[in-house]
Enzyme design. Structure first.
Site, PDB file in Angstrom:
ATOM      1  N   THR A  35      34.090  36.025  47.201  1.00 18.30           N
ATOM      2  CA  THR A  35      33.214  35.065  46.542  1.00 18.30           C
ATOM      3  C   THR A  35      32.954  33.799  47.361  1.00 18.30           C
ATOM      4  O   THR A  35      31.805  33.388  47.493  1.00 18.30           O
ATOM      5  CB  THR A  35      33.768  34.727  45.148  1.00 18.30           C
ATOM      6  OG1 THR A  35      33.505  35.822  44.271  1.00 18.30           O
ATOM      7  CG2 THR A  35      33.129  33.474  44.569  1.00 18.30           C
ATOM      8  N   ASN A  81      49.720  33.866  46.783  1.00 22.63           N
ATOM      9  CA  ASN A  81      48.566  33.022  46.472  1.00 22.63           C
ATOM     10  C   ASN A  81      48.237  33.081  44.990  1.00 22.63           C
ATOM     11  O   ASN A  81      49.055  33.509  44.170  1.00 22.63           O
ATOM     12  CB  ASN A  81      47.359  33.474  47.294  1.00 22.63           C
ATOM     13  CG  ASN A  81      46.903  34.871  46.901  1.00 22.63           C
ATOM     14  OD1 ASN A  81      47.716  35.757  46.687  1.00 22.63           O
ATOM     15  ND2 ASN A  81      45.604  35.073  46.792  1.00 22.63           N
ATOM     16  N   LEU A  82      47.052  32.697  44.639  1.00 19.45           N
ATOM     17  CA  LEU A  82      46.608  32.688  43.243  1.00 19.45           C
ATOM     18  C   LEU A  82      46.626  34.071  42.621  1.00 19.45           C
ATOM     19  O   LEU A  82      46.865  34.214  41.425  1.00 19.45           O
ATOM     20  CB  LEU A  82      45.196  32.092  43.180  1.00 19.45           C
ATOM     21  CG  LEU A  82      44.523  32.087  41.816  1.00 19.45           C
ATOM     22  CD1 LEU A  82      45.268  31.181  40.863  1.00 19.45           C
ATOM     23  CD2 LEU A  82      43.074  31.644  41.960  1.00 19.45           C
ATOM     24  N   CYS A  83      46.366  35.098  43.405  1.00 15.59           N
ATOM     25  CA  CYS A  83      46.261  36.454  42.855  1.00 15.59           C
ATOM     26  C   CYS A  83      47.335  37.395  43.377  1.00 15.59           C
ATOM     27  O   CYS A  83      47.227  38.612  43.202  1.00 15.59           O
ATOM     28  CB  CYS A  83      44.872  37.029  43.153  1.00 15.59           C
ATOM     29  SG  CYS A  83      43.512  36.002  42.549  1.00 15.59           S
ATOM     30  N   GLU A  92      48.245  38.631  46.246  1.00 13.96           N
ATOM     31  CA  GLU A  92      48.072  39.641  47.285  1.00 13.96           C
ATOM     32  C   GLU A  92      48.279  39.102  48.695  1.00 13.96           C
ATOM     33  O   GLU A  92      48.368  39.865  49.647  1.00 13.96           O
ATOM     34  CB  GLU A  92      46.684  40.308  47.180  1.00 13.96           C
ATOM     35  CG  GLU A  92      45.532  39.533  47.805  1.00 13.96           C
ATOM     36  CD  GLU A  92      44.954  38.483  46.880  1.00 13.96           C
ATOM     37  OE1 GLU A  92      43.817  38.035  47.129  1.00 13.96           O
ATOM     38  OE2 GLU A  92      45.627  38.113  45.913  1.00 13.96           O
TER      39      GLU A  92
END
Length: 1005
Positions: A361, A589-591, A593
């Site tokens: 994104t 991280n945020l997700c 991975e």
């Protein structure tokens, strides 16, 4: 329930010849008839319709029930209130409400009231009458659109012009062209029902889109029709802006005008200060000739609407970027530093526009713009120093501003009660600072494109860990709650060994045990025991001893109640890291991975990762994986991701320092569930686990090879010497390092099929361009753009309403529809059954068992299948994967087994715990429920027949083929056996576990 008598005509909602306007303080909307005329709103007609609906199903005796009469009043009031709120402007002159919209609300009220049988009969009756009207129209009984009474459209200046009905016919015909089982006449008729005299140009553009959208639930191809109709309105918007005069073009006309649109877009974008002026130096004639207008037809409605709302460049809300111009802008932005930049831009464009690969994104948002912040993820370590704490929070804001997702390591911050030398006081711990970081993330919303998002990580031995577990609770001191921040546990192996042994666990303050933060594996275990002994000798001031099982229970309970903190594993992330010679992975991280080194202090390094995902579904046929196509895609994709590093705008110096030194990228995949359906493999099968293994092996081989070839062309990354790569240790080889530190207690398959020896020699000879190459991100938004299933996720539901920042969208599993059509099972009753059972096939008797297994949804697949597939992938990946776990009815034993299985099989991280939420998709007709104009709330869960969950595998044997093809699934086997752990149950009642259709959650958008 069987329908005992025909539904009366009044249920069609036709307005009476003489209607009565209710006397209310807020005037209700007008009603638009199917011939385009309007009439006064009459709530009495709704009461009659509801009453007769009950009579049609329950018989005439129902009319004598006081309970029924009360229900009718309640249902009527609910419908009138909703329609008045949505369509009335308070004067009675707002947009008229269509009959179909009134009927939608009647159905919705019936379902919300628990009257599913009545609503189901109503749905079928409406469909019968819709077909009858269509038959009359095709027979010439009704006037065609062009012969209807002339209607006008009102321009921005108030002028009226006749609606160009002939153009509508052309545009709708184009939109339906080449698509099976769609009918232009049906869309045209629906469009006519949405027209009225004096409508605005915007409403005129929406009319055919709405007409197509309501048909998606019965035929998925109408999603493509709606997308093409949306593209028509976008063309008019963009061309008018670029040419400076009212302008529009049909799809056929646009084939000639796309090159002109590219030139106009670049010129205007530079003039507006949005595009990098270097884009004007490209050979725009050559690039314009390379645009493929037919690629516009690949979008689903959800995909194109998402691009329109959030990605296309605009000037004060007016979009002036067309879909293929958008992809070319991204490609040009990624090719600006290539020597043969036009050739590379065309190569990159073709990969993006074909939907074989999609950049992340931030790259799509910002590539080619004056602020090219293209990276996805940023990881930081916060030092135990007031200045560094607030510097880190400031950096969070700067990194989040241009769409970066953040992972902060807070472990170094001293705990509650620790001594503060400068003030001779006691610390309040880490939580107050987390509160500030939380509020910063809320304040920085990335320009309204998506919310600022951050995840805080804390190691399990930190003395504040129990307060950390409570951060997302809805009770307690609000000053010590972070409702908007994601949280994750950073769990060392030693803790889980203590859990399995039923032993104690000691919590420390990091100011007294600073080296635990940087130690991993056996070194951590040894030093941890030394600190425990020091605490016993009274040498440490702040520590607390707890039962490991009790703390594990609290961790799982918090996860169950609030969806946080996630469970991530420190040791596999570090022991298998290619970069362990230059630092420690302190968080993800945020997700979850990304697993990269971070460092605080004078030479601080903010880890940065640049993401993109291969569309696996586009590389699979019924015969298996198209290996050559995958090789070409991966080779180009790795080059694009490597380019991001040099082009990127770095908002903090520590990010630039780290990214240019290590050059990590994260190539992932999406469309895994779609690929399985193409291969005929149920997600809960040994074949699916095997395909996860073989497909990731191929992707890994090609990605490492591509990075090595880039090293030969461009040079090795700066910190290459001393890395695992430089020692000939590839990701598959690093599994042995983890197994050694665990004393061989690792249940991770290490089967290989390709020539890895040759690749090792290539890497040793040429080096690597990138320190890390692979990571599987959630792809929640880019998978929508491409029109495939998210990441490695199983199918969520086969028919549902998806919510995100662009609105609510009807999503139906096109693969399921295709299979049911082939077997003669797709009809209105099947649609109604899918709605009633929330997209589940198991309670529907007439669906064959093999179809039920192939299309089992996320909560019908035992979570251990997901873990085993993830373990197989993980052996090939140098970073990690966003692994969501689905549990329909969580309890302590299930969660304990599932998360310890993930740890034992070598998974590095897990992401959300997905549980069925308190609300589900609309069980009434989905018509009118998707998109911003007609968004509706979800219904309370209705009891349904129990779904048959596919049980977990005890072991998954490898298949002989290096590229998995369709094969019969293995028979279900007993659930896996784990090392024994003490019995426990969750301390909480079901709470706010993550809901995958939460439109406000941007963690994985």
């Amino acid at each position: 329930m069987t329908q005992t008598q025909p539904l009366p005509d009044v249920l069609l909602g036709e307005p009476p010849r003489a209607s009565v306007v209710p006397t209310e303080s807020v005037a209700p909307p007008r009603v638009r008839r199917r011939d385009g005329s309007t009439a006064d709103f009459d709530p009495g007609r709704i009461s009659v319709a509801v009453t007769k609906a009950f009579l049609a199903v329950d018989g005439s005796s129902a009319g004598q029930s006081a309970k029924l009469r009360s229900a009718v009043v309640e249902l009527t009031d609910a419908v009138v209130e909703t329609l008045t709120r949505r369509f009335s402007d308070g004067t009675g002159s707002g947009r008229p409400v269509d009959l179909e919209e009134i009927q939608d609300q009647v159905e919705l009220a019936l379902m919300r009231g628990g009257h599913a049988a009545v609503a189901r009969a109503y749905i079928l009756y409406r469909e019968e009458h819709r077909r009858a009207r269509a038959a009359r129209e095709s027979a010439g009984t009704d006037l065609p659109l062009a012969d209807a009474a002339p209607l006008t459209v009102v321009g921005p200046d108030g002028s009226r012009t006749p609606i160009d009905v002939r153009r509508l016919e052309v545009v709708i015909g184009e939109a339906c062209r080449g698509l099976a089982d769609v009918d232009a006449a049906t869309v045209l008729n629906g469009t006519r029902e949405n027209l009225y005299d004096g409508m605005s140009a915007k409403e005129l553009g929406l009319a055919p889109i709405l007409a197509a959208r309501v048909l998606v639930e019965t035929e998925p191809n109408y999603s493509f029709v709606a997308a093409r109709l949306l593209n028509d309105t976008l063309r008019a918007e963009a061309l008018t802006f670029l040419t400076g005069a009212p302008d529009e073009a049909t799809a056929d006309e646009m084939r000639q005008r796309y090159p002109e649109a590219l030139r106009g877009f670049v010129r205007r974008g530079i003039e507006l200060g949005q595009l990098d002026p270097v884009l004007g130096e490209f050979d725009l004639d050559r690039l314009g000739a390379a645009l493929d207008p037919s690629a516009d037809d690949r979008f689903t409605f959800l995909g194109l609407q998402t691009l329109y709302d959030r990605y296309f460049l605009h000037s004060h809300g007016t979009r002036y970027e067309l879909p293929q111009v958008f992809f070319m802008r991204v490609a040009m932005g990624l090719a600006v530093r290539e020597l043969d930049r036009e050739d590379r831009a065309v190569e990159f464009y073709r990969l993006l526009s074909s939907h074989l690969f999609m950049a992340s994104t931030p790259t799509l948002f910002n590539s080619g713009t004056v602020r090219p912040q293209l990276s996805s993820c940023f990881l930081t370590t916060v030092d135990d120093d007031l200045e560094d704490i607030f510097s880190s929070i400031r950096n969070n804001a700067l990194l989040a501003k241009f769409s970066g997702g953040l992972g902060n390591d807070w472990t170094p911050i001293r705990g509650i009660g620790a001594h503060i030398k400068g003030t001779n006081g006691s610390s309040s711990g880490v939580v107050p600072f987390l509160k500030i970081a939380n509020d910063t993330a809320v304040a920085v919303n990335q320009g309204g494109k998506r919310k600022g998002a951050v995840c805080a990580y804390l190691e399990t031995w930190h003395v504040d860990i129990e307060e950390f577990l409570d951060l997302r609770k809805n009770t307690g001191d609000e000053r010590r709650r972070t409702h908007d921040m994601n949280t994750a546990n950073w769990v060392p192996d030693e803790f889980l060994r203590r859990v399995e042994a039923g032993a104690t666990w000691t919590l420390f303050s990091p100011d007294e045990t600073p080296d635990l933060h940087d130690l991993v594996g056996t070194a951590f275990t040894q030093r941890y025991a030394e600190y425990e002994a020091a605490a016993d000798r009274g040498e440490l001031r702040v520590f607390r001893r707890v039962d490991a099982v009790d703390l594990w229970r609290k961790m799982l309970t918090a996860l169950f109640e609030t969806g946080h903190p996630w469970i991530t594993f420190k040791d596999p992330c570090n022991l298998r890291s290619p970069q362990q010679h230059v630092g420690v992975v302190h968080s993800s991280n945020l997700c979850t991975e990304i697993t990269l080194n971070t460092r605080s202090g004078d030479q601080a390094e903010t880890a940065v990762c640049n993401l993109g995902s291969v569309n696996l579904a586009a590389h699979v046929t019924a015969d298996g994986l198209d290996v050559e196509r995958l090789r070409r895609t991966v080779t180009t994709a790795v080059r694009m991701l490597d380019n991001v590093i040099d082009i990127n705008l770095y908002t903090v110096p520590s990010a630039r320092r780290s990214n240019l030194r290590h050059r990590p990228v994260g190539l992932g995949l999406m469309g895994f569930a779609d690929a399985l359906v193409t291969l005929g493999l149920p997600y809960a099968s040994a074949g699916a686990v095997e395909f996860a293994d073989t497909s990731m092996e191929q992707l890994s081989w090609f990605a490492i090879s591509a990075s090595s070839d880039l090293a030969a062309e461009r040079g090795r990354y700066a910190s290459y010497d001393g890395s695992l790569w430089s020692r000939g240790v590839l990701p598959i080889d690093s599994v042995a390092i983890l197994a050694e530190h665990r004393g061989g207690d690792l249940d991770q398959d290490t089967t290989t099929r390709l020539d890895w020896d040759a690749l090792r020699q290539k890497v040793l000879r040429q080096g690597m361009r990138n320190s890390n190459v692979m990571a599987i991100a959630p792809t929640a938004t880019i998978s929508n753009i491409v029109g495939v299933s998210q990441s490695i996720e199983p199918t969520y539901r086969n028919l549902y309403v998806k919510s995100n920042m662009s609105g609510d969208f009807t999503v139906v599993n096109e693969h399921l529809v295709r299979v049911l059509k082939e077997r003669g099972l797709w009809d209105e009753v099947m649609v109604a059954d899918l709605k009633y059972f929330d997209g589940s096939l198991w309670p529907i008797d007439r669906i064959p068992q093999d179809v039920k297994e192939l299309f089992a949804t996320a909560f019908e697949v035992d979570g251990s299948w997901l873990v085993h597939a993830a373990s197989r992938r993980q052996k090939w990946i140098d970073q990690a994967q966003s692994l969501n776990l689905y549990v329909a009815a969580p309890n302590g034993r299930k969660l304990d087994e599932l998360y310890r299985l993930a740890w034992r099989t070598g998974c590095k991280t897990t992401y959300y715990l997905r549980s069925t939420s308190a609300t589900h998709v609309e069980k009434s007709t989905l018509r009118g429920t998707d998109g911003k104009l007609n968004a509706v709330a979800a219904l309370p869960t209705q009891p349904a027949a129990p779904a048959t969950a596919v049980v977990a595998p005890a072991a998954v044997a490898p298949a002989p083929s290096p590229v998995a093809v369709a094969q019969a699934p293995a028979a279900p086997a007993p659930a896996p056996t784990l090392a024994p752990a003490p019995e426990f149950v969750l301390d909480a009642t079901p709470g706010a576990v993550c809901s995958v259709d939460d439109p406000d959650c941007e963690a994985c958008q």
